[in-house]
Design an enzyme around this catalytic site. Sequence first.
Site, PDB file in Angstrom:
ATOM      1  N   GLY A   1       4.314  -6.138  -1.909  1.00 46.12           N
ATOM      2  CA  GLY A   1       4.696  -7.374  -2.573  1.00 46.12           C
ATOM      3  C   GLY A   1       5.354  -8.408  -1.682  1.00 46.12           C
ATOM      4  N   GLY A   2       5.173  -8.321  -0.379  1.00 39.78           N
ATOM      5  CA  GLY A   2       5.774  -9.310   0.508  1.00 39.78           C
ATOM      6  C   GLY A   2       5.086 -10.658   0.412  1.00 39.78           C
TER       7      GLY A   2
ATOM      8  N   ASN B   1      -3.573  -6.822   3.919  1.00 43.39           N
ATOM      9  CA  ASN B   1      -2.687  -5.698   4.231  1.00 43.39           C
ATOM     10  C   ASN B   1      -3.418  -4.486   4.797  1.00 43.39           C
ATOM     11  OD1 ASN B   1      -0.925  -7.449   2.802  1.00 43.39           O
ATOM     12  ND2 ASN B   1       0.358  -5.716   2.228  1.00 43.39           N
TER      13      ASN B   1
ATOM     14  N   ASN C   1       1.231   0.935  -1.675  1.00 50.01           N
ATOM     15  CA  ASN C   1       2.395   0.757  -0.812  1.00 50.01           C
ATOM     16  C   ASN C   1       3.397  -0.163  -1.496  1.00 50.01           C
ATOM     17  OD1 ASN C   1       3.116  -1.352   1.964  1.00 50.01           O
ATOM     18  ND2 ASN C   1       4.052   0.635   1.632  1.00 50.01           N
TER      19      ASN C   1
ATOM     20  N   ARG D   1       0.197 -14.200   8.820  1.00 51.33           N
ATOM     21  CA  ARG D   1       0.930 -13.886   7.590  1.00 51.33           C
ATOM     22  C   ARG D   1       1.683 -15.122   7.091  1.00 51.33           C
ATOM     23  NH1 ARG D   1       2.300  -8.831   5.097  1.00 51.33           N
ATOM     24  NH2 ARG D   1       3.165  -9.444   3.084  1.00 51.33           N
TER      25      ARG D   1
ATOM     26  N   HIS E   1       8.249   0.333   7.251  1.00 54.70           N
ATOM     27  CA  HIS E   1       7.680   0.230   5.907  1.00 54.70           C
ATOM     28  C   HIS E   1       6.161   0.159   5.901  1.00 54.70           C
ATOM     29  CE1 HIS E   1       8.113  -0.393   1.643  1.00 54.70           C
ATOM     30  NE2 HIS E   1       7.582  -1.596   1.670  1.00 54.70           N
ATOM     31  N   TRP E   2       5.553  -0.212   7.023  1.00 54.20           N
ATOM     32  CA  TRP E   2       4.100  -0.437   7.056  1.00 54.20           C
ATOM     33  C   TRP E   2       3.409   0.683   7.831  1.00 54.20           C
ATOM     34  CZ3 TRP E   2       4.299  -6.379   8.427  1.00 54.20           C
ATOM     35  CH2 TRP E   2       4.671  -7.085   7.278  1.00 54.20           C
TER      36      TRP E   2
END
Length: 277
Positions: free
Chosen positions: A30-31, A39, A102, A182, A258-259
């Site tokens: 949700g970034g 993603n 994710n 991004r 996180h990724w």
Amino acid sequence: MKHHSVTTTLGEIAVAETGEGPVLVMLHGGGPGASGVGNYHQNLPSLSRHFRVVLPDQPGFGGSYRPTEEDLDKRSITEITVDALFQALDALGIDTFHLLGNSLGGAAAIAMAQERTDRVTRLVLMAPGGGWLPFGPTPTEGQKEMFRYYNGGGPSEKKMAAFIRTMVFDHRQFGEDVVQARYEASLDESHIAFYHRYNAAFAERGGMDPLWRDLHRIKAPTLLLWGRDDRTITLDGAQLMLKQIRDVQLHVFGRCGHWVQLERQREFEDLVTGFLT
């Protein structure tokens, strides 16, 4: 890559897909500027050799419709997403499927696996929201960075670079081209307006839906993937998932944030392929 715009009763859902074989639905986080292809594009050459990979943009993101303030007052973003995605998969003729999510997409994946246990055959969760109960303070460092991005003067390349540094263990893996791509994906005015509504709704609801209460309802064999150094959805909260999900295993990556799909790409692809096949 095939692209669809699928009509649901909520709005249009953008879906990309590639490859052949068992269906693997992959849900993004949700970034700011997130999307299905954005993603996971780096993982598609490997995964599409084994699966029909289906990449929806969740409501509010990418090419999909933007939930209104009224929508978010009535239901959480996870409830909205689950409804929209099941409708989209029905429209594409997809009955049973493997499911991977994710972060925010992990919350949707948990809720889908809880709600329709007959449809999700195997489940992969990467630091998922909702199923996690942290021992440390919240919001976490990464969550604060997401909330900050569109506030205080709005988006900038400098703020996107700071966001990415918080998401990963070693930002030196990701050059200016990643930051620029991004950042540009985050500039859509309708997405920015949605993001303000989305953050406000999160604050009003006190965060993610408490999906951890019903983890025992998940029947699909489940693989948890987590970066030890995740500063957004922290590893300490994984213990509840290990205890409550019936058929579960956990793989932890050191020197990873996180990724996982980016930071440990090859291992991620091998683990997912091996588990699902």
